[in-house]
Design a protein around this motif. Structure first.
Motif, PDB file in Angstrom:
ATOM      1  N   ASP A  57       0.856  -1.196   0.000  1.00 29.62           N
ATOM      2  CA  ASP A  57       0.000   0.000   0.000  1.00 29.62           C
ATOM      3  C   ASP A  57       0.892   1.246   0.000  1.00 29.62           C
ATOM      4  OD1 ASP A  57      -1.913   1.921   0.267  1.00 29.62           O
ATOM      5  OD2 ASP A  57      -2.923   0.981   1.985  1.00 29.62           O
ATOM      6  N   ILE A  58       1.453   1.548  -1.170  1.00 24.28           N
ATOM      7  CA  ILE A  58       2.466   2.599  -1.255  1.00 24.28           C
ATOM      8  C   ILE A  58       1.938   3.984  -0.827  1.00 24.28           C
ATOM      9  CG2 ILE A  58       4.126   3.769  -2.787  1.00 24.28           C
ATOM     10  CD1 ILE A  58       4.398   1.118  -4.305  1.00 24.28           C
ATOM     11  N   PRO A  59       0.741   4.397  -1.264  1.00 20.13           N
ATOM     12  CA  PRO A  59       0.262   5.714  -0.822  1.00 20.13           C
ATOM     13  C   PRO A  59       0.156   5.819   0.699  1.00 20.13           C
ATOM     14  CG  PRO A  59      -1.086   4.872  -2.627  1.00 20.13           C
ATOM     15  CD  PRO A  59      -0.165   3.759  -2.230  1.00 20.13           C
ATOM     16  N   ALA A  60      -0.334   4.761   1.344  1.00 21.43           N
ATOM     17  CA  ALA A  60      -0.476   4.800   2.810  1.00 21.43           C
ATOM     18  C   ALA A  60       0.896   4.804   3.491  1.00 21.43           C
ATOM     19  CB  ALA A  60      -1.299   3.607   3.287  1.00 21.43           C
ATOM     20  N   LEU A  61       1.837   4.069   2.925  1.00 17.41           N
ATOM     21  CA  LEU A  61       3.189   4.032   3.500  1.00 17.41           C
ATOM     22  C   LEU A  61       3.865   5.397   3.366  1.00 17.41           C
ATOM     23  CD1 LEU A  61       4.279   0.535   2.129  1.00 17.41           C
ATOM     24  CD2 LEU A  61       3.905   1.102   4.541  1.00 17.41           C
ATOM     25  N   LEU A  62       3.647   6.016   2.226  1.00 18.41           N
ATOM     26  CA  LEU A  62       4.228   7.338   1.990  1.00 18.41           C
ATOM     27  C   LEU A  62       3.654   8.349   2.984  1.00 18.41           C
ATOM     28  CD1 LEU A  62       6.004   9.124   0.200  1.00 18.41           C
ATOM     29  CD2 LEU A  62       4.107   9.320  -1.398  1.00 18.41           C
ATOM     30  N   ASN A  63       2.360   8.251   3.169  1.00 16.67           N
ATOM     31  CA  ASN A  63       1.687   9.112   4.129  1.00 16.67           C
ATOM     32  C   ASN A  63       2.245   8.913   5.545  1.00 16.67           C
ATOM     33  OD1 ASN A  63      -0.231  10.965   4.866  1.00 16.67           O
ATOM     34  ND2 ASN A  63      -1.826   9.403   5.208  1.00 16.67           N
ATOM     35  N   LEU A  64       2.440   7.658   5.916  1.00 13.42           N
ATOM     36  CA  LEU A  64       2.999   7.323   7.230  1.00 13.42           C
ATOM     37  C   LEU A  64       4.403   7.917   7.383  1.00 13.42           C
ATOM     38  CD1 LEU A  64       2.985   5.542   9.883  1.00 13.42           C
ATOM     39  CD2 LEU A  64       4.032   3.740   8.503  1.00 13.42           C
ATOM     40  N   ALA A  65       5.235   7.723   6.357  1.00 15.36           N
ATOM     41  CA  ALA A  65       6.622   8.206   6.427  1.00 15.36           C
ATOM     42  C   ALA A  65       6.651   9.730   6.564  1.00 15.36           C
ATOM     43  CB  ALA A  65       7.389   7.767   5.184  1.00 15.36           C
ATOM     44  N   GLN A  66       5.727  10.398   5.891  1.00 11.99           N
ATOM     45  CA  GLN A  66       5.685  11.865   5.975  1.00 11.99           C
ATOM     46  C   GLN A  66       5.181  12.327   7.333  1.00 11.99           C
ATOM     47  OE1 GLN A  66       3.485  12.414   2.306  1.00 11.99           O
ATOM     48  NE2 GLN A  66       5.271  13.325   1.299  1.00 11.99           N
ATOM     49  N   GLN A  67       4.111  11.686   7.796  1.00 13.53           N
ATOM     50  CA  GLN A  67       3.554  12.092   9.092  1.00 13.53           C
ATOM     51  C   GLN A  67       4.520  11.858  10.228  1.00 13.53           C
ATOM     52  OE1 GLN A  67      -0.371  10.519   9.718  1.00 13.53           O
ATOM     53  NE2 GLN A  67      -1.195  12.348   8.758  1.00 13.53           N
ATOM     54  N   GLU A  68       5.240  10.743  10.157  1.00 17.21           N
ATOM     55  CA  GLU A  68       6.182  10.388  11.221  1.00 17.21           C
ATOM     56  C   GLU A  68       7.535  11.074  11.036  1.00 17.21           C
ATOM     57  OE1 GLU A  68       5.886   8.584  13.909  1.00 17.21           O
ATOM     58  OE2 GLU A  68       4.042   7.428  13.681  1.00 17.21           O
ATOM     59  N   LYS A  69       7.689  11.808   9.958  1.00 16.12           N
ATOM     60  CA  LYS A  69       8.974  12.451   9.635  1.00 16.12           C
ATOM     61  C   LYS A  69      10.129  11.449   9.706  1.00 16.12           C
ATOM     62  CE  LYS A  69       7.829  17.213  10.797  1.00 16.12           C
ATOM     63  NZ  LYS A  69       6.377  17.015  10.948  1.00 16.12           N
ATOM     64  N   VAL A  70       9.944  10.367   8.985  1.00 18.93           N
ATOM     65  CA  VAL A  70      10.939   9.293   8.955  1.00 18.93           C
ATOM     66  C   VAL A  70      12.179   9.766   8.186  1.00 18.93           C
ATOM     67  CG1 VAL A  70      11.306   7.095   7.766  1.00 18.93           C
ATOM     68  CG2 VAL A  70       9.326   7.375   9.254  1.00 18.93           C
ATOM     69  N   ASP A  71      13.363   9.428   8.705  1.00 20.38           N
ATOM     70  CA  ASP A  71      14.605   9.850   8.052  1.00 20.38           C
ATOM     71  C   ASP A  71      15.057   8.866   6.979  1.00 20.38           C
ATOM     72  OD1 ASP A  71      15.352  12.207   9.786  1.00 20.38           O
ATOM     73  OD2 ASP A  71      15.140  10.645  11.312  1.00 20.38           O
ATOM     74  N   LEU A  72      14.705   7.609   7.164  1.00 21.54           N
ATOM     75  CA  LEU A  72      15.161   6.574   6.225  1.00 21.54           C
ATOM     76  C   LEU A  72      14.129   5.461   6.184  1.00 21.54           C
ATOM     77  CD1 LEU A  72      17.389   5.134   4.495  1.00 21.54           C
ATOM     78  CD2 LEU A  72      18.298   4.220   6.642  1.00 21.54           C
ATOM     79  N   THR A  73      13.795   5.003   4.971  1.00 25.99           N
ATOM     80  CA  THR A  73      12.888   3.861   4.815  1.00 25.99           C
ATOM     81  C   THR A  73      13.652   2.718   4.156  1.00 25.99           C
ATOM     82  OG1 THR A  73      10.941   5.275   4.639  1.00 25.99           O
ATOM     83  CG2 THR A  73      10.741   3.064   3.708  1.00 25.99           C
ATOM     84  N   ILE A  74      13.445   1.510   4.680  1.00 23.86           N
ATOM     85  CA  ILE A  74      14.097   0.321   4.129  1.00 23.86           C
ATOM     86  C   ILE A  74      12.994  -0.637   3.687  1.00 23.86           C
ATOM     87  CG2 ILE A  74      15.602  -1.635   4.664  1.00 23.86           C
ATOM     88  CD1 ILE A  74      16.764   0.265   6.922  1.00 23.86           C
ATOM     89  N   VAL A  75      13.075  -1.073   2.432  1.00 25.56           N
ATOM     90  CA  VAL A  75      11.998  -1.896   1.874  1.00 25.56           C
ATOM     91  C   VAL A  75      12.435  -3.362   1.870  1.00 25.56           C
ATOM     92  CG1 VAL A  75      10.456  -2.228  -0.086  1.00 25.56           C
ATOM     93  CG2 VAL A  75      11.368   0.058   0.416  1.00 25.56           C
ATOM     94  N   GLY A  76      11.685  -4.219   2.555  1.00 26.54           N
ATOM     95  CA  GLY A  76      12.013  -5.638   2.621  1.00 26.54           C
ATOM     96  C   GLY A  76      11.598  -6.417   1.384  1.00 26.54           C
ATOM     97  N   PRO A  77      10.304  -6.519   1.076  1.00 23.23           N
ATOM     98  CA  PRO A  77       9.839  -7.417   0.014  1.00 23.23           C
ATOM     99  C   PRO A  77       9.957  -6.829  -1.400  1.00 23.23           C
ATOM    100  CG  PRO A  77       7.995  -6.696   1.412  1.00 23.23           C
ATOM    101  CD  PRO A  77       9.204  -5.927   1.841  1.00 23.23           C
ATOM    102  N   GLU A  78       9.826  -7.723  -2.378  1.00 22.92           N
ATOM    103  CA  GLU A  78      10.026  -7.331  -3.775  1.00 22.92           C
ATOM    104  C   GLU A  78       8.831  -6.579  -4.373  1.00 22.92           C
ATOM    105  OE1 GLU A  78      10.041 -10.346  -2.540  1.00 22.92           O
ATOM    106  OE2 GLU A  78       8.712 -11.711  -3.640  1.00 22.92           O
TER     107      GLU A  78
END
Ligand code: AMP
Ligand code: GLY
Length: 429
Positions: A57-78
């Motif tokens: 769910d890329i849009p929701a993940l992007l929203n989460l990363a922005q709201q949480e002010k994440v510095d780095l995202t690491i993607v596990g699955p393909e």
């Protein structure tokens, strides 16, 4: 611009054993203040804030990363990588570790990956690709068996049939092309030569120029002891693989890893992240079975416990294009991971079985959770692969004994696991 020196907030996408190992390793970094994992699992919840969003769910993940002010995202699955999660995060100005969509195609399309290998002389099985049944059948009859039939696209590890006889190969073709069991992923099919040898997984960090391989690992894909029964996502792993000698390693770097990264750059699809090469060590040298665009699972559960260097430092060097200047150190110890699976896995399996003995096992091993969840205050099964019980030891034999000791304390109804993880390494000694 590099990452902050400390106080980092990191988001890990995924919820399996690989992601538990990533979160566990990240939590050891003095630079990391907080880890968030989506969706995570019951084990990850002990180390990170888990957020119930699907890894695709890329849009929701992007929203989460922005709201949480994440510095780095690491993607596990393909799947999210192939769908372009890195491109979308990067467009929003977020730092994210993994290849862009056009580079992740090395995993997303087997036909494309094989064509790149052919174009750049990267050793792999001879093959042909087809969109229609009749020429595929004709080719099959021409090359004979054994042969291997592969659906082009992502098929959750189920798209490959190693056919020892013609009937099996024809049936695989029919399922993909006529019954369309993998949907769009089966629009094209690869038919390739059967390779004989021992398999090894070589994962490498790359910033698009420099390639730094990790320690070797071997997966156990079949469900039963002695490599019998159907393929699974992986029933266990060990590292290092004694079959992978220094001489073979030099060959792999020179003929496979470096040329592949260079080829992707030449194609205008610079590859940044972890490149996973699934290799067959054949009598005529190492050949590529497949490339993956990410960390392997369960390989990551035996590789990361051996990594001495701060994973954030390495990922930063990858993102900054400074990998050549980053030193990466490994523990000499061996690591073994035994996967505990649900009843009837890899077929359809029950969920919700209560798991006991986790605390006892954690005294002597790393218990990475794969398919687990909380239910009414208890930890229950929630997937096919449930746990990856991992131990380090001065050698493979010691690590095997510790891992199985910890496994013996854990129980859930219908639980099964292989008794022979690491057996090939023992034979080699
Ligand atoms: P792949 O997803 O392409 O790695 O294929 C899954 C598994 O099928 C591999 O781990 C191998 O065990 C087997 N396999 C794939 N390609 C070949 C091949 N050309 N020859 C023999 N075995 C293969
Ligand atoms: N262990 C196989 C994979 O990660 O694809």
């Amino acid at each position: 611009m590099g990452l902050k020196k400390d106080g980092l907030k990191v988001l890990v996408v995924g919820g399996g054993g690989r992601e538990h190992a990533l979160v566990w390793k990240l939590r050891q970094s003095p630079r990391v203040a907080e880890v968030i994992c989506a969706p995570g699992n019951a084990g990850i919840a002990g180390l990170a804030k888990t957020v119930n969003l699907g890894a695709e769910d890329i849009p929701a993940l992007l929203n989460l990363a922005q709201q949480e002010k994440v510095d780095l995202t690491i993607v596990g699955p393909e799947a999210p990588l192939v769908a372009g999660i890195v491109d979308q995060f990067a467009s929003a100005g977020l730092r994210v570790f993994g290849p862009r969509r056009e580079a992740a195609m090395i995993e997303g399309s087997k036909v494309w990956a094989k064509e790149i290998m052919r174009k750049y002389n990267i050793p792999t099985a001879r093959f042909a690709a087809f969109q229609e049944m009749a020429p595929a059948v004709a080719f099959l009859k021409e090359i004979g068996t054994p042969c291997v039939v592969k659906a082009d696209g992502l098929a959750a590890g189920k798209g490959v049939t190693v056919a020892m006889d013609e009937a099996t190969a024809l049936e695989a073709l029919r399922l993909i092309m006529e019954d369309r069991v993998f949907g769009e992923a089966g629009n094209s099919v690869v038919i390739e030569e059967y390779l004989e040898g021992e398999e090894v997984s070589i994962l490498a960090f790359t910033d698009g120029q420099t390639v730094v391989p990790m320690v070797s690992a071997q997966d156990h894909k079949r469900v039963f002891d002695g490599d019998q029964g159907p393929n699974t996502g992986g029933m266990g792993a060990y590292s290092p693989a004694p079959v992978y000698t220094e001489e073979i390693h030099q060959q792999v770097v020179r003929t496979i890893l470096e040329p592949t990264v260079k080829a992707l750059r030449a194609e205008g699809r610079e590859y940044v992240g972890v490149l996973y090469a699934g290799l067959m060590l054949t009598p005529t040298g190492p050949k590529v079975l497949e490339f993956n665009a990410r960390f392997g699972d369960p390989e990551t559960q035996v590789i990361l416990p051996r990594l001495k260097t701060d994973l954030v430092d390495i990922m930063e060097a990858v993102l900054e294009g400074n990998l050549a200047e980053q030193s990466i150190a490994w523990l000499p110890e061996a690591a073994v991971c035994v996967v505990m699976a649900s009843e009837d896995y890899p077929g359809s399996y029950p969920k919700g079985r209560v798991i006991t003995g986790l605390e006892e096992a954690a005294k002597s091993a790393l218990v990475f959770h794969a398919g687990t969840a909380f239910h009414e205050g208890q930890i229950v099964t929630n997937g096919g692969r449930v746990l990856g019980v991992t131990a380090l030891g001065s050698d493979i034999k010691t690590a095997i004994a510790s891992a199985y000791q910890a496994v013996s304390t854990i129980n859930f109804a219908g639980c099964h696991y292989r008794q022979d993880i690491g057996y090939r390494a023992l034979k080699k000694r």
